[in-house]
Design an enzyme around this catalytic site. Structure first.
Site, PDB file in Angstrom:
ATOM      1  N   ARG A  41       0.860  -1.183   0.000  1.00 58.24           N
ATOM      2  CA  ARG A  41       0.000   0.000   0.000  1.00 58.24           C
ATOM      3  C   ARG A  41       0.895   1.231   0.000  1.00 58.24           C
ATOM      4  O   ARG A  41       2.110   1.138   0.075  1.00 58.24           O
ATOM      5  CB  ARG A  41      -1.036  -0.009   1.131  1.00 58.24           C
ATOM      6  CG  ARG A  41      -0.723  -0.699   2.403  1.00 58.24           C
ATOM      7  CD  ARG A  41       0.250  -0.038   3.310  1.00 58.24           C
ATOM      8  NE  ARG A  41       0.085   1.376   3.405  1.00 58.24           N
ATOM      9  CZ  ARG A  41       1.082   2.238   3.541  1.00 58.24           C
ATOM     10  NH1 ARG A  41       2.338   1.805   3.611  1.00 58.24           N
ATOM     11  NH2 ARG A  41       0.891   3.530   3.620  1.00 58.24           N
ATOM     12  N   ALA A  43       0.664   5.283  -2.011  1.00 61.78           N
ATOM     13  CA  ALA A  43       0.379   5.669  -3.396  1.00 61.78           C
ATOM     14  C   ALA A  43       1.471   5.275  -4.405  1.00 61.78           C
ATOM     15  O   ALA A  43       1.190   4.672  -5.445  1.00 61.78           O
ATOM     16  CB  ALA A  43       0.134   7.174  -3.448  1.00 61.78           C
ATOM     17  N   ARG A  75      -7.622   0.080  -6.231  1.00 60.01           N
ATOM     18  CA  ARG A  75      -7.646   1.160  -5.231  1.00 60.01           C
ATOM     19  C   ARG A  75      -8.029   2.461  -5.941  1.00 60.01           C
ATOM     20  O   ARG A  75      -7.181   3.082  -6.586  1.00 60.01           O
ATOM     21  CB  ARG A  75      -6.271   1.345  -4.556  1.00 60.01           C
ATOM     22  CG  ARG A  75      -5.651   0.158  -3.864  1.00 60.01           C
ATOM     23  CD  ARG A  75      -6.090  -0.141  -2.451  1.00 60.01           C
ATOM     24  NE  ARG A  75      -6.416   0.877  -1.508  1.00 60.01           N
ATOM     25  CZ  ARG A  75      -5.611   1.322  -0.532  1.00 60.01           C
ATOM     26  NH1 ARG A  75      -4.387   0.857  -0.426  1.00 60.01           N
ATOM     27  NH2 ARG A  75      -6.022   2.213   0.346  1.00 60.01           N
ATOM     28  N   GLN A 173      -1.341   2.314  10.094  1.00 56.65           N
ATOM     29  CA  GLN A 173      -0.111   2.429   9.301  1.00 56.65           C
ATOM     30  C   GLN A 173       0.978   3.213  10.036  1.00 56.65           C
ATOM     31  O   GLN A 173       2.163   2.957   9.844  1.00 56.65           O
ATOM     32  CB  GLN A 173      -0.397   3.128   7.962  1.00 56.65           C
ATOM     33  CG  GLN A 173      -1.178   2.295   6.968  1.00 56.65           C
ATOM     34  CD  GLN A 173      -2.659   2.571   7.046  1.00 56.65           C
ATOM     35  OE1 GLN A 173      -3.192   2.881   8.105  1.00 56.65           O
ATOM     36  NE2 GLN A 173      -3.348   2.445   5.936  1.00 56.65           N
ATOM     37  N   ASP A 214      -2.565  10.929  -1.776  1.00 55.03           N
ATOM     38  CA  ASP A 214      -2.994   9.886  -2.717  1.00 55.03           C
ATOM     39  C   ASP A 214      -3.479  10.476  -4.028  1.00 55.03           C
ATOM     40  O   ASP A 214      -3.395   9.849  -5.071  1.00 55.03           O
ATOM     41  CB  ASP A 214      -4.061   9.001  -2.086  1.00 55.03           C
ATOM     42  CG  ASP A 214      -3.411   8.091  -1.066  1.00 55.03           C
ATOM     43  OD1 ASP A 214      -3.206   8.543   0.075  1.00 55.03           O
ATOM     44  OD2 ASP A 214      -3.046   6.966  -1.439  1.00 55.03           O
ATOM     45  N   ASN A 224      -5.809  12.321   1.181  1.00 52.95           N
ATOM     46  CA  ASN A 224      -4.816  11.489   1.868  1.00 52.95           C
ATOM     47  C   ASN A 224      -5.561  10.670   2.916  1.00 52.95           C
ATOM     48  O   ASN A 224      -6.777  10.779   3.069  1.00 52.95           O
ATOM     49  CB  ASN A 224      -3.720  12.369   2.495  1.00 52.95           C
ATOM     50  CG  ASN A 224      -2.549  11.535   3.003  1.00 52.95           C
ATOM     51  OD1 ASN A 224      -2.012  10.689   2.274  1.00 52.95           O
ATOM     52  ND2 ASN A 224      -2.151  11.734   4.244  1.00 52.95           N
ATOM     53  N   LYS A 225      -4.824   9.853   3.617  1.00 53.18           N
ATOM     54  CA  LYS A 225      -5.418   8.925   4.593  1.00 53.18           C
ATOM     55  C   LYS A 225      -6.440   9.604   5.506  1.00 53.18           C
ATOM     56  O   LYS A 225      -6.229  10.717   5.960  1.00 53.18           O
ATOM     57  CB  LYS A 225      -4.272   8.302   5.404  1.00 53.18           C
ATOM     58  CG  LYS A 225      -4.657   7.326   6.476  1.00 53.18           C
ATOM     59  CD  LYS A 225      -5.557   6.199   5.992  1.00 53.18           C
ATOM     60  CE  LYS A 225      -5.008   5.452   4.796  1.00 53.18           C
ATOM     61  NZ  LYS A 225      -6.044   4.619   4.122  1.00 53.18           N
TER      62      LYS A 225
END
Ligand code: MRU
Length: 329
Positions: A41, A43, A75, A173, A214, A224-225
């Site tokens: 995982r 990007a 994804r 993460q 991302d 992003n996350k």
């Protein structure tokens, strides 16, 4: 990650930080599955791995349009996925060319990340206390990473840089991967619960926030996350600069604003269960919510451009509002 014959070899990320194991993906379907299930995982790593997956499809001599679709649907938020797949499709007519193009993409990520490290370095003088979210390091962008790259470099140059590492629920993460990378690099850091960032910001213990991305829209909005948006708003409230670091391949000029960015919704079990190791060193999953409860699990959020101080790419540091000017195709 790299290719060995027809296999793509990757780090099995869900086993980290407790076990380091490589995994061989034997065909493009296995590679697509590894991307979808987040065995790999981040990007840039998604982009490079997908490029190798496309090269596998050429080697397997299967229907390339179908293989492309299988890979591109894994994804939906990460712009680098499509970017890398399109490049292999556009530039390779033979399997040999496809493998060479995938290798070039992976190598370019390393070069771009090194440039991000060099350009971002002045933001991290000795004594900096930094907050980061999710994992955008070695594992997420082929060897160097984006957001942590200037931090690694500052540390290697002997500067004292300290990092608050958001644990990054639901998949952790930060706690599992970013902390593991910083331990290997020797970068001083502390893992904090996602809810603790505001506490440290308000106490004046955060000088700068930096995250990866991302997908970056043309107006400078950044996906992003999940949880990034909250940190950006808190940073603004506390007068703390908020930077985004990403290779230029993460910028998607076709998305006019963050509203055009597709946000991946993942399985609710990622919220219900936490993975880890027991005292007896057995790996496993633990249910943390009542049986029968339901959960929402958006994997990313969009941080509006107005909260972002600067975007660091391999081409320089720009204000979000200047992206269109600098990256006009
Ligand atoms: O769902 P993930 O773990 O793939 O999300 C990763 C992130 O959001 C990273 O911050 C982003 O991909 C940048 S990685 C260079």
């Amino acid at each position: 990650m790299w290719m060995n014959g027809r296999d793509v070899v990757v780090i099995n990320q869900p086993l980290l930080p407790h076990r380091f194991e490589l995994l061989r993906l034997k065909n493009h379907r296995e590679t697509a599955h590894a991307i979808k299930t987040m065995i790999i995982r981040g990007a840039g790593t998604i982009g490079a791995t997908a490029a190798y997956g496309m090269a596998q499809a050429y080697l397997e001599d299967v229907d390339l349009d179908r293989a492309y679709r299988t890979l591109v649907e894994t994804r939906p938020t990460a712009a680098d996925l499509k970017h890398a797949l399109d490049r292999v499709r556009a530039r390779a007519t033979t399997a040999k060319e496809a493998v060479a193009e995938a290798e070039a993409i992976a190598d370019e990520y390393v070069d771009r990340a090194k440039e991000i490290a060099r350009l971002g370095l002045p933001l991290f003088p000795s004594g900096s206390r930094v907050l980061t979210h999710c994992n955008a390091g070695w594992l997420a962008l082929v060897d160097w990473g984006s957001a942590p790259a200037p931090i690694y470099l500052a540390h290697r140059k002997g500067r004292k840089v300290f990092v608050w590492v958001d644990e990054t629920r639901p998949r952790n993460q930060g706690a599992n991967l970013t902390s593991w990378e910083f331990l290997q690099e020797g970068v001083p850091h502390k893992i904090i619960a996602d809810n603790a960032g505001g506490f440290y910001m308000r106490r004046g213990e955060v000088d700068l926030c930096i995250v990866g991305a991302d997908r970056i829209a043309a107006n400078g909005d950044v996906a992003n996350k999940i949880g990034t948006y909250q940190k950006a708003v808190l940073a603004r409230e506390n007068g703390i600069p908020f930077y985004v670091a990403a290779p230029s391949s993460t910028i998607d000029m076709k998305c006019r604003s963050g509203d055009d960015i597709p946000i991946e919704e993942r399985d609710e079990d990622e919220v219900h269960y936490i993975s880890g190791q027991t005292n007896g060193k057995k790996s496993g999953r633990v249910l943390v919510s009542p049986r029968g409860a339901s959960a929402g699990n958006p994997a990313f959020d969009v941080t509006p451009a107005k909260y972002i101080t600067g975007i660091i790419t391999e081409r320089g540091i720009v204000k979000p509002g200047e992206l269109r000017k600098q990256f006009r195709k």
